[in-house]
Motif scaffolding. Structure first.
Motif, PDB file in Angstrom:
ATOM      1  N   ARG A 133      37.826  14.375  72.302  1.00 32.10           N
ATOM      2  CA  ARG A 133      37.278  13.636  71.175  1.00 32.10           C
ATOM      3  C   ARG A 133      36.557  12.399  71.683  1.00 32.10           C
ATOM      4  O   ARG A 133      36.744  11.963  72.823  1.00 32.10           O
ATOM      5  N   HIS A 134      35.744  11.799  70.808  1.00 33.96           N
ATOM      6  CA  HIS A 134      34.996  10.603  71.188  1.00 33.96           C
ATOM      7  C   HIS A 134      35.937   9.469  71.565  1.00 33.96           C
ATOM      8  O   HIS A 134      35.671   8.712  72.503  1.00 33.96           O
ATOM      9  N   ASP A 135      37.056   9.323  70.804  1.00 30.72           N
ATOM     10  CA  ASP A 135      37.979   8.234  71.132  1.00 30.72           C
ATOM     11  C   ASP A 135      38.623   8.448  72.491  1.00 30.72           C
ATOM     12  O   ASP A 135      38.902   7.492  73.224  1.00 30.72           O
ATOM     13  N   GLN A 136      38.856   9.724  72.878  1.00 25.99           N
ATOM     14  CA  GLN A 136      39.401  10.000  74.207  1.00 25.99           C
ATOM     15  C   GLN A 136      38.392   9.650  75.286  1.00 25.99           C
ATOM     16  O   GLN A 136      38.746   9.096  76.335  1.00 25.99           O
ATOM     17  N   VAL A 137      37.136   9.991  75.035  1.00 25.81           N
ATOM     18  CA  VAL A 137      36.086   9.654  76.005  1.00 25.81           C
ATOM     19  C   VAL A 137      35.989   8.143  76.172  1.00 25.81           C
ATOM     20  O   VAL A 137      35.906   7.622  77.288  1.00 25.81           O
ATOM     21  N   ASP A 138      36.007   7.438  75.053  1.00 19.55           N
ATOM     22  CA  ASP A 138      35.911   5.973  75.109  1.00 19.55           C
ATOM     23  C   ASP A 138      37.099   5.382  75.862  1.00 19.55           C
ATOM     24  O   ASP A 138      36.948   4.454  76.673  1.00 19.55           O
ATOM     25  N   SER A 139      38.294   5.910  75.592  1.00 17.95           N
ATOM     26  CA  SER A 139      39.498   5.403  76.256  1.00 17.95           C
ATOM     27  C   SER A 139      39.428   5.653  77.755  1.00 17.95           C
ATOM     28  O   SER A 139      39.760   4.767  78.568  1.00 17.95           O
ATOM     29  N   ALA A 140      39.014   6.857  78.145  1.00 21.57           N
ATOM     30  CA  ALA A 140      38.909   7.179  79.570  1.00 21.57           C
ATOM     31  C   ALA A 140      37.869   6.309  80.254  1.00 21.57           C
ATOM     32  O   ALA A 140      38.094   5.793  81.358  1.00 21.57           O
ATOM     33  N   GLU A 141      36.740   6.130  79.601  1.00 12.94           N
ATOM     34  CA  GLU A 141      35.676   5.324  80.209  1.00 12.94           C
ATOM     35  C   GLU A 141      36.119   3.871  80.359  1.00 12.94           C
ATOM     36  O   GLU A 141      35.860   3.239  81.392  1.00 12.94           O
TER      37      GLU A 141
END
Length: 812
Positions: free
Chosen positions: A694-702
Motif C-alpha cells: 500500500r502507499h502508506d507502506q511505501v511511505d513508511s519504508a522510504e
C-alpha cells in the motif's frame, strides 16, 4: 546534631483528639490485590523470573512480604546495599548462605563458588583449577550459582533493591531468564529506571527476550485506596473527600508516605478532618517524631543515618566516643518514636526515604565530620572495606583518601572480573579537580580498559576526550587512551570517529602486542567510509609484522581473525582455508569469547559475499559459543546476524516485528543498532514493493530508509549506508527512476571509494533496470562493466548473480 527546626504544620479549629492507642499498628495492606494475585499465579508455576518495579516507597517490599507470608516452601532472600562492593554476586551469595543447611549433592561445577563461600567448604565440591579466559571463568561462576540454586529448588528466590546490584549479579539473572532453573521462582524488586538513565539490572534484562521476564509495575495508590487506609487507621467510617484529596495531594499516593502521615495523625491527636492538620511532606512527619528526642539521641540518630540503613552499634560507639549502652538506649528511644523498627537482625530505618530525611537534617559540616570519623574507624577493619571507605571519604570531602580507596576498590573489582563496578569507581575519581595529571592519566587508562566491557562507556567517553585534548599528555598515555576511546566510540556506533581515534593512537603505541590488535581493527573494511581497501590491506600487513614482533599468541590470533574477515569481504577464496584452520586451532578454542565474535563476524562477511549456507553454519557456531560462555554482550549481535540471514534468505514472515523488538532492546549494544535498522527498513521496502504493497507502506519504508541513510552518513558507517541507498533505489526505480538513479549512483560512488565492487551489485542492477526501462541501456553500460571487472575471479556469488541479470538488460 540534627537540626529539628520548627513543625511547619498548622493546627486548626477545635481538635477532636485522636489518641495513640487507637492506631491499629502497621497500616493494613490495601490496593495491591491484582498484583498480589498475579505474583501468586506466577510463582505457583516455576520456573519464572519476575521484576517488580516502582518508585521509592511504592510498596515493593510490602507486596513481596505479603506474598512470602502465605507461600509454602523454601525462601532464599538477599538484599542489595546502596554502596557497591567490589564483590560479584554478593546478594546471591547472601541468599545461598541462608539456605545452605538444606544443600544436598551438588554438581562439581558448584566448586567454583568455594573461594567466595569459604564458610560452606564442607558442603561445596572442591574448587576447579582457574581458566585462562576471564569470560569463561565468569560463565563457570554463573553455572555454579545455577547449580546450587538447582540443588535448593523448589524454592522462591527473592532479591531486593536490584537497582543497586553489581553487574555480575545482573548478568546471572539475565542468564537465569533464558536458562531457568527447574522449580525456581525468581522475584526481583527494583526502582523504576528514570528517563535518560538506567541501571545494570535494567540493562541486563533489556537484552533478554521479552517472554523471559515478567515485569510488574506498581503505581501510586488511588483515591479509593487512600480512603480505605484512612478509614482503617483513623477509625473513620466514611472519611470525607477533602481528607482523601489532601492526602493524595501531599503524599502523591506513595504508600510509605501515606502510612507515615496516617500514623502521625493517629499518634499526635488533633482533628484529622482539618486540611491544615495533614503533614505537608514526609519531612514534616519525621520532624514531629523527632521532637520528643533529646539532643544526645538526635546526635546518635544522625550518625546512624550517615552509617546506612542498618547502623552498626559498635561502629557508632567508636565514631561518637560513647559506650555501647548509651548508643543502644538512644536507638531504642528512636525506635519508640517510630523512626526505627526491629528488622529481626537489629534496629534499622523503616525506609531509605526516612533515612535520607534524617540524613539531610544533619548540618553539612556535621555530616562531613561524621563521614570522616566513620572512615577513620573503618580504616582499622581487616580486610579494609575499600568501597565503603571510598564512599565515606568522598562524602567527607577528602579527595585524596577517596581516590586512594576508589582505585583500590576498582582494582579489586577488576581482579574479580567485575569490569562495570571497576568502571563506576574510576569514573567517580575523574570528578576530583585536584588530581595530579599523572594520577589522572593512570586512572583514566584503567577506566578505559574497564569501561570497554563495562557499563560506563557513555560517561567515560567525554572523560577520555578531555584528557586527549591536553597537549601535555605523555605519548604512551596518548596511545593507550586513544585506542580505548576509539574502541568505545566504535561500540557506541560512532564508526568514523572511532576508526579515526584508533588511527591517531597507533603511532603512539610502543608495545607491538598493543599495536597489533589496534592495526587489526583498522584492517576491517565494512565499518567505515573514506578508506580504500588498499589501506585496509596495508594495515593488515602492518598488524602481522607487529604480531610477529610481539611474540604474543593473543595478538597473533587477533590479526589472523582480521585477515580472514578482510579476505572474505574481498571475495578471496583463501579466506575459507584460514577460517577452517583457525576454528580447528587450540588458540581459538581456548578463547571462546573471541571464537564467538569471530564466527559472527565471518557469518556477516559470508552474507555480504552471498554464501548463506556457510553463514548459517558460522552463526550456529557463534550462537552455541555465546550460550556456552554466557557472554551476554554478544547476544544482540547473534540475533542481528540471524535476522539478517533470514532477510537474505527471504524468510520474511514476522521478521519486521522481530527486528523491531531487537531495535527496542539494543541500547546496550549500540553498534548493532544501525545494522538492525537498515535490515528492518529493507524488509519494509521489500514488502511495500510487492503488488499488494500500500502507499502508506511505501511511505513508511522510504522514511525508514532515508533516516538510516542520514544516520549512517553522520557516523560514517559504510555497509548500512550502501545497503540503505541500494534499497532506496530499488524502492523508487518504478515510480521515480531519476531519483532511483541518484541513490544507486551514490551507493556505487561509495563502493568505488572502498574498492570492493561486489558491494555495489544491487545498485548496479537498479541502474541497469532504470536505463533499460528508459530505452537507453547504454547509459548503464559503464557501471555494469565496472562491476564485471571488479568481481572478476572473486568468490562473490551474490554479485555474480546480479551481474548476470544486469547483462541481460545491458549487453556488453
Amino acid at each position: 546534631m540534627i537540626d529539628g527546626g520548627e513543625n511547619t504544620t498548622r493546627g486548626g479549629g477545635s481538635p477532636t483528639p485522636v489518641r495513640p492507642e487507637r492506631l491499629r499498628g502497621p497500616v493494613e495492606f490495601v490496593g495491591r490485590a491484582a498484583e498480589l494475585a498475579q505474583l501468586r499465579r506466577l510463582v505457583a508455576t516455576p520456573p519464572c523470573l519476575i521484576l517488580l518495579e516502582g518508585e521509592p516507597g511504592i510498596g515493593k517490599s510490602r507486596l513481596v512480604a505479603e506474598l512470602l507470608a502465605e507461600l509454602p516452601g523454601r525462601h532464599l532472600i538477599g538484599e542489595c546495599d546502596d554502596v557497591p562492593e567490589p564483590f560479584p554476586l554478593g546478594v546471591l551469595l547472601e541468599a545461598i548462605r541462608g539456605g545452605a543447611d538444606r544443600l544436598g549433592p551438588l554438581n562439581p561445577v558448584a566448586g567454583a563458588l568455594a573461594p567466595l563461600l569459604p564458610e560452606l567448604a564442607d558442603v561445596l565440591p572442591d574448587a576447579p583449577p582457574p581458566l585462562a579466559d576471564p569470560a569463561a571463568e565468569r560463565h563457570r561462576l554463573l553455572r555454579a550459582v545455577a547449580a546450587v540454586l538447582a540443588a535448593l529448588s523448589p524454592a522462591t528466590l527473592l532479591l531486593e533493591d536490584l537497582h543497586w546490584a553489581d553487574p555480575a549479579t545482573c548478568e546471572l539473572l539475565a542468564y537465569l531468564s533464558t536458562h531457568p532453573v527447574e522449580g525456581l521462582a525468581v522475584v526481583l524488586t527494583a526502582r523504576t529506571a528514570t528517563p535518560g538513565s538506567s541501571t545494570p539490572i535494567h540493562d541486563a534484562l533489556a537484552r533478554t527476550p521479552p517472554w523471559s521476564v515478567t515485569r510488574v509495575a506498581l503505581s501510586p495508590l488511588d483515591a479509593d485506596d487512600v480512603r480505605r487506609l484512612a478509614a482503617r487507621t483513623l477509625r473513620l467510617d466514611d472519611p470525607p473527600q477533602q481528607l482523601t484529596a489532601t492526602l493524595l495531594d501531599r503524599t502523591a499516593g506513595i504508600p510509605f508516605v501515606v502510612e507515615e502521615v496516617l500514623r502521625t495523625l493517629a499518634e499526635r491527636g488533633g482533628d484529622p478532618l482539618a486540611d491544615d492538620s495533614v503533614p505537608f511532606v514526609l519531612r514534616d512527619v519525621l520532624l514531629w517524631r523527632l521532637r520528643p528526642l533529646d539532643e544526645a539521641t538526635r546526635e546518635v540518630l544522625g550518625a546512624a543515618a550517615v552509617l546506612g540503613m542498618t547502623p552498626d552499634q559498635r561502629i557508632l560507639a567508636s565514631v561518637l566516643s560513647l559506650d555501647r549502652v548509651t548508643i543502644g538506649a538512644a536507638l531504642t528511644a528512636a525506635h519508640r518514636a517510630g523512626l526505627l523498627h526491629d528488622a529481626g537482625d537489629g534496629l534499622r530505618f523503616r525506609h531509605d526515604l526516612a533515612r535520607q530525611v534524617v540524613y539531610d537534617l544533619v548540618p553539612r559540616e556535621s555530616r562531613e565530620w561524621l563521614h570522616l570519623r566513620v572512615a577513620r574507624v573503618l580504616e582499622q577493619e581487616l580486610p579494609r572495606p575499600v568501597a565503603l571507605l571510598a564512599h565515606h571519604y568522598r562524602r567527607a570531602g577528602s579527595g585524596a583518601d577517596f581516590v586512594r580507596n576508589a582505585e583500590a576498590a576498582a582494582d579489586l573489582a577488576t581482579e574479580r572480573g567485575d569490569d562495570a563496578t571497576a568502571a563506576s569507581f574510576l569514573l567517580q575519581t575523574m570528578d576530583i579537580a585536584e588530581l595530579p595529571r599523572p594520577v589522572r592519566v593512570r586512572l583514566a587508562a584503567k577506566l578505559g580498559r574497564s569501561a570497554i566491557d563495562g557499563l560506563s562507556q557513555a560517561e567515560a567517553i567525554p572523560v577520555l576526550e578531555r584528557l586527549l585534548a591536553d597537549r601535555r599528555l605523555p605519548p604512551g598515555a596518548r596511545g593507550e587512551l586513544g585506542l580505548v576511546l576509539g574502541r568505545m566510540l566504535r561500540q557506541q556506533g560512532e564508526a568514523l570517529r572511532g576508526y579515526t581515534e584508533i588511527e591517531r593512537a597507533v603511532p603512539y603505541l610502543r608495545a607491538p602486542r598493543r599495536k597489533a590488535p589496534a592495526l587489526a581493527v583498522l584492517a576491517a573494511p565494512d565499518t567505515v567510509v573514506g578508506r580504500h581497501v588498499d589501506d585496509h590491506l596495508a594495515r593488515c600487513a602492518e598488524a602481522e609484522t607487529a604480531a610477529a614482533a610481539s611474540g604474543d599468541p593473543a595478538a597473533h590470533l587477533a590479526v589472523r581473525i582480521a585477515r580472514a574477515s578482510l579476505l572474505l569481504e574481498l571475495g578471496d577464496p583463501a579466506a575459507w582455508a584460514i577460517i577452517s584452520e583457525l576454528r580447528a586451532s587450540a588458540e581459538l578454542a581456548d578463547r571462546p569469547r573471541e571464537h564467538a565474535r569471530a564466527c559472527l563476524n565471518w557469518a556477516q562477511g559470508a552474507l555480504h559475499a552471498g554464501h548463506p549456507e556457510q553463514a548459517e553454519a558460522l552463526l550456529a557456531a557463534g550462537r552455541a559459543l555465546v550460550d556456552e560462555t554466557g557472554y551476554e554482550r554478544l547476544t544482540s549481535l547473534v540475533e542481528a546476524t540471524e535476522l539478517s540471514l533470514d532477510r537474505a534468505a527471504g524468510r520474511l514472515d514476522g521478521l519486521a516485528e522481530r527486528l523491531s523488538q531487537l531495535i527496542a532492546s539494543s541500547e546496550r549494544m549500540p553498534v548493532t543498532l544501525l545494522d538492525a535498522r537498515v535490515e528492518l527498513a529493507t524488509v519494509l521496502a521489500r514488502t511495500a514493493g510487492t503488488a499488494s504493497g500500500r502507499h502508506d507502506q511505501v511511505d513508511s519504508a522510504e522514511r525508514a530508509l532515508r533516516e538510516v541513510v542520514a544516520d549512517a552518513r553522520r557516523v560514517g558507517a559504510i555497509w548500512p549506508l550502501v545497503q540503505a541507498l541500494s534499497a532506496l533505489a530499488r524502492l523508487t526505480v518504478t515510480g521515480r527512476p531519476d531519483e532511483a538513479v541518484r541513490h544507486a549512483a551514490e551507493a556505487l560512488a561509495l563502493v568505488r571509494g572502498k574498492g570492493i565492487l561486489a558491494w555495489a551489485a544491487e545498485a548496479v542492477l537498479v541502474l541497469a533496470e532504470a536505463a533499460a526501462a528508459a530505452g537507453d541501456p547504454g547509459r548503464a553500460a559503464g557501471a555494469v562493466a565496472e562491476l564485471e571487472a571488479g568481481i572478476a575471479g572473486r568468490d562473490a556469488p551474490l554479485a555474480q548473480a546480479a551481474l548476470r541479470r544486469s547483462r541481460e538488460l545491458v549487453p556488453a
